[in-house]
Motif scaffolding. Structure first.
Motif, PDB file in Angstrom:
ATOM      1  N   ARG A   1       0.855  -1.435   0.046  1.00  0.00           N
ATOM      2  CA  ARG A   1       0.067   0.005  -0.126  1.00  0.00           C
ATOM      3  C   ARG A   1       0.921   1.341   0.089  1.00  0.00           C
ATOM      4  O   ARG A   1       0.527   2.171  -0.734  1.00  0.00           O
ATOM      5  N   ASN A   2       1.808   1.237   0.870  1.00  0.00           N
ATOM      6  CA  ASN A   2       2.816   2.415   0.863  1.00  0.00           C
ATOM      7  C   ASN A   2       3.423   2.458  -0.541  1.00  0.00           C
ATOM      8  O   ASN A   2       3.607   3.667  -0.909  1.00  0.00           O
TER       9      ASN A   2
ATOM     10  N   TYR B   1       2.369   1.581  -3.396  1.00  0.00           N
ATOM     11  CA  TYR B   1       1.291   2.143  -4.397  1.00  0.00           C
ATOM     12  C   TYR B   1       0.877   3.566  -4.311  1.00  0.00           C
ATOM     13  O   TYR B   1       0.805   4.396  -5.020  1.00  0.00           O
ATOM     14  N   THR B   2       0.720   3.897  -2.916  1.00  0.00           N
ATOM     15  CA  THR B   2       0.488   5.371  -2.540  1.00  0.00           C
ATOM     16  C   THR B   2       1.705   6.393  -3.111  1.00  0.00           C
ATOM     17  O   THR B   2       1.294   7.270  -3.795  1.00  0.00           O
ATOM     18  N   ARG B   3       3.050   5.882  -2.868  1.00  0.00           N
ATOM     19  CA  ARG B   3       4.171   6.836  -3.262  1.00  0.00           C
ATOM     20  C   ARG B   3       4.035   7.022  -4.815  1.00  0.00           C
ATOM     21  O   ARG B   3       4.225   8.031  -5.380  1.00  0.00           O
TER      22      ARG B   3
ATOM     23  N   LYS C   1       1.534   6.410  -6.886  1.00  0.00           N
ATOM     24  CA  LYS C   1       0.405   7.319  -7.038  1.00  0.00           C
ATOM     25  C   LYS C   1       0.715   8.776  -6.852  1.00  0.00           C
ATOM     26  O   LYS C   1       0.125   9.578  -7.843  1.00  0.00           O
ATOM     27  N   ASN C   2       1.288   9.032  -5.821  1.00  0.00           N
ATOM     28  CA  ASN C   2       1.547  10.373  -5.572  1.00  0.00           C
ATOM     29  C   ASN C   2       2.558  11.146  -6.594  1.00  0.00           C
ATOM     30  O   ASN C   2       2.578  12.087  -7.034  1.00  0.00           O
TER      31      ASN C   2
END
Length: 126
Positions: A36-37, A39-41, A43-44
């Motif tokens: 999830r981390n 993925y979030t990185r 995406k950001n």
């Protein structure tokens, strides 16, 4: 138990990282937290770079590739976890069936042994 619910979600809806955060059984998994981390990185990073560069820029192409890879890795991991939950549930159901069958057999043996004991009465015939 969350197992069958997770498995059905993953099969029907391509379970994603956002969905998995609402399922307690998944959200505490170390692998899921790391994915999830990532993925979030990714995406950001895509969101930030898209403010400066067009979709054909090398940095955007690379960022989108990283995002797609992070998303695919997350999907694979969630599918594996869901399958693991399903397999555990199946095993538990088989164990339950074996225990129920053993108890039914024990109950039957007890009834049969009670039927074999002679019954004595204190009746006298006059």
């Amino acid at each position: 138990m969350h197992g069958p619910y997770i498995y059905k979600l993953s099969q029907a809806h391509n379970l994603d990282l956002l969905t998995s955060t609402s399922i307690k059984a998944l959200s505490s998994q170390t692998v899921i937290v790391e994915l999830r981390n990532d993925y979030t990185r990714a995406k950001n990073n895509v969101a930030e770079l898209s403010k400066r560069y067009g979709p054909r820029h090398d940095k955007m192409i690379h960022a989108n590739a990283q995002f797609n890879e992070a998303e695919q890795n997350a999907q694979k991991a969630l599918q594996q976890l869901a399958l693991g939950f399903k397999n555990n549930l199946t095993l538990l159901q088989q164990n339950e069936s074996a225990i129920v069958a053993a108890l039914q057999g024990k109950k039957l043996n007890t009834v049969l042994s009670l039927n074999k004991k002679p019954v004595t009465t204190n009746l006298t015939v006059s």
